[in-house]
Every structure is written in C-alpha cells, then in structure tokens.
Design a protein around this motif. Structure first.
Motif, short mmCIF file in Angstrom:
data_model
loop_
_atom_site.label_atom_id
_atom_site.label_comp_id
_atom_site.label_asym_id
_atom_site.label_seq_id
_atom_site.Cartn_x
_atom_site.Cartn_y
_atom_site.Cartn_z
N UNK A 260 0.80 -1.23 0.00
CA UNK A 260 0.00 0.00 0.00
C UNK A 260 0.83 1.28 0.00
N UNK A 261 2.15 1.17 0.04
CA UNK A 261 3.01 2.35 0.13
C UNK A 261 3.48 2.88 -1.23
N UNK A 262 3.30 2.11 -2.30
CA UNK A 262 3.73 2.57 -3.62
C UNK A 262 2.74 3.60 -4.13
N UNK A 263 3.10 4.55 -4.94
CA UNK A 263 4.40 4.84 -5.53
C UNK A 263 5.29 5.73 -4.67
N UNK A 264 4.74 6.28 -3.55
CA UNK A 264 5.53 7.19 -2.71
C UNK A 264 6.78 6.51 -2.15
N UNK A 265 6.67 5.20 -1.86
CA UNK A 265 7.81 4.46 -1.32
C UNK A 265 8.99 4.50 -2.30
#
Length: 166
Positions: A96-101
């Motif tokens: 759930x952290x993509x694309x910021x990750x």
C-alpha cells in the motif's frame, strides 16, 4: 524478523550480473506526508502542527513503516531495491506504500535516477504474524512497475516474478 539473505529471481538479472549487495537491513520510513487542512484544501498545516491537530481530535498519528531493504547493484548500471514486508511493521504495508515508497527509497539511496532503479516487493514467512499456527507461507517476488513524471512517482502496477534462481 528479516530473512538472512535474499536471492533474486533470475529474470531480474538476465544478461547481466550482480556486482554488490547490501542487506537485507531493517529501515523505518515515514509512510506519508501528513497534511491536515485548516478549513480548506488550499491551507494545509505543516506536518508538526497537523499532527497536533490530529491528536487534539483523538486521531492517533501515522506510524512509520518498518521494512527490510536489500539493494543489488548490477553490472549494467541498474540498482534493484527489494522491499520486504515484515510482520512487525506497524505502518503502511509495502503493497500500500507505492508509488511514494519508490521516491523515498531513491532519496535515501542518494537520488538514484528513476530510469536506473528497479523495485521489487518481497513477501516470505516472516512477513506474517502467524503466531503458533504453523502455517508456511510461500516466498513471493513482484516487480513494481513505477510510472514517473520527471522525478515524481505517479503510479504503479505489479508483475509477478517467477522464482527460478541462479
């Protein structure tokens, strides 16, 4: 609990080879920029003030995510970042952290150019809090296909990787 080592699926390194490996190491990442809107979306509060407003409203702050990160440097100039979900992660899941990750990892890695970065999502038995139930979860690797607008990650998709190893 981190795996002792990560072995990449062969499809990621066809026609090249690994020249260096770092990890897996646990890292904590703030899982998002906190914005609290004071009356209207054009007036976001700074992160610290936003956190205080949430606490006053009885909303707990967002926990940082803790993941395992392995970095592979390839002879063709690419860097592969394997992000391993850990059962003890209290923040956002890797999925759930993509694309910021992707942006955060590139920044931590010293601003690696997006066109040289390959992101892989990894799950294994230690990714799940299974207690004493004795379940054995399969190891999975998924290529995360990040869409970029300059240096800003704007979208993503996944492609399952076959587990043939070299």
């Amino acid at each position: 609990m981190l795996p002792e080592k990560i072995t990449l699926p062969a499809s990621l390194i066809d026609s090249t080879y690994v020249i260096a490996v770092d990890g897996p190491v646990p890292i904590s990442i703030d899982s998002g920029v906190l914005k609290v809107y004071a009356g209207s979306p054009d007036r976001p509060l700074p992160s610290a003030e936003g956190t205080l407003e949430l606490l006053k409203a009885g909303i707990p702050p967002v926990e940082p995510m803790t993941i395992g990160l392995s970095t592979f440097w390839l002879a063709d100039g690419r860097q592969i970042f394997v992000c391993t979900e850990l059962a003890e992660n209290k923040g956002k899941s890797v999925t759930n952290a993509w694309p910021e990750l992707a942006e955060k990892i590139l920044h931590l890695a010293g601003d690696v150019p997006p066109q040289r970065a390959v992101f892989v999502e990894h799950y294994f038995g230690g990714s799940y809090d299974v207690g004493q139930c004795g379940l054995d979860y399969p190891e999975t690797f998924d290529l995360v296909e990040i869409e970029w607008d300059g240096s800003r990650a704007v979208g993503n998709g996944w492609k399952s990787l076959k587990l043939g190893f070299r």
